[in-house]
Design a protein around this motif. Structure first.
Motif, PDB file in Angstrom:
ATOM      1  N   GLY A  42      26.955  17.114  51.576  1.00 34.50           N
ATOM      2  CA  GLY A  42      27.523  15.468  52.427  1.00 34.50           C
ATOM      3  C   GLY A  42      28.840  15.310  51.746  1.00 34.50           C
ATOM      4  N   TYR A  43      29.509  15.661  50.683  1.00 37.06           N
ATOM      5  CA  TYR A  43      29.829  15.333  49.484  1.00 37.06           C
ATOM      6  C   TYR A  43      31.644  16.073  49.491  1.00 37.06           C
ATOM      7  N   GLY A  44      30.892  17.304  50.744  1.00 37.47           N
ATOM      8  CA  GLY A  44      32.272  18.157  50.117  1.00 37.47           C
ATOM      9  C   GLY A  44      31.876  19.761  49.609  1.00 37.47           C
ATOM     10  N   GLY A  80      31.730  25.237  45.437  1.00 36.99           N
ATOM     11  CA  GLY A  80      32.637  24.238  46.454  1.00 36.99           C
ATOM     12  C   GLY A  80      32.604  24.972  47.516  1.00 36.99           C
ATOM     13  N   LYS A  81      34.135  24.153  48.741  1.00 39.36           N
ATOM     14  CA  LYS A  81      34.673  25.073  49.971  1.00 39.36           C
ATOM     15  C   LYS A  81      35.200  26.450  49.661  1.00 39.36           C
ATOM     16  N   ARG A  82      35.911  26.271  48.651  1.00 37.84           N
ATOM     17  CA  ARG A  82      36.674  27.161  47.965  1.00 37.84           C
ATOM     18  C   ARG A  82      35.750  28.661  47.699  1.00 37.84           C
ATOM     19  N   PHE A  83      35.192  28.394  47.191  1.00 40.02           N
ATOM     20  CA  PHE A  83      33.621  29.655  47.184  1.00 40.02           C
ATOM     21  C   PHE A  83      33.210  29.944  47.672  1.00 40.02           C
TER      22      PHE A  83
END
Ligand SMILES: [Zn+2]
Length: 118
Positions: A65-67, A50-53
């Protein structure tokens, strides 16, 4: 479970270790999960995170493409090992008993005595 953190700087330690919660048990748990993942995806050599990582660890990756992002599995393993090493390195009071028996507890980084148990 409870952990100690410093009110005056960013230092904190892992939850107190017990027979049921400690880094060695975490490593065995981690090993089982990741061996299973590795068996399934060893040909891809990528893992979706994920983006947080991505924000926390700043590793190279490609957006799906899906975040989420595809990163090299070896980078993921290095981050996980790094986190385990840091958990061990930051541990000043292994058990709650160690904490309660310390006559003068202070932060190992800034020496503040303003420590908080969460
Ligand atoms: Zn501190």
């Amino acid at each position: 479970m409870a952990y100690i953190r410093c009110f005056d700087c960013d230092w904190n330690q892992d939850d107190f270790w017990t027979e049921d919660y400690n880094p060695i048990i975490s490593i065995f748990h981690w090993k089982d999960n990741f061996l299973e993942y590795l068996k399934k995806s060893i040909d891809k050599r990528k893992i979706l995170v994920g983006k947080r990582f991505m924000l926390d660890y700043n590793v190279p990756g490609e957006p799906n493409g899906y975040g989420d992002f595809n990163i090299e599995f070896k980078d993921f393993i290095m981050v996980e090992f790094h986190n385990i090493i840091n958990r061990i390195k930051n541990m000043k009071w292994w058990t709650e008993k160690d904490w309660k028996n310390d006559p003068d507890p202070y932060c190992p980084i800034c020496k503040s005595r303003h420590l908080v148990i969460d």
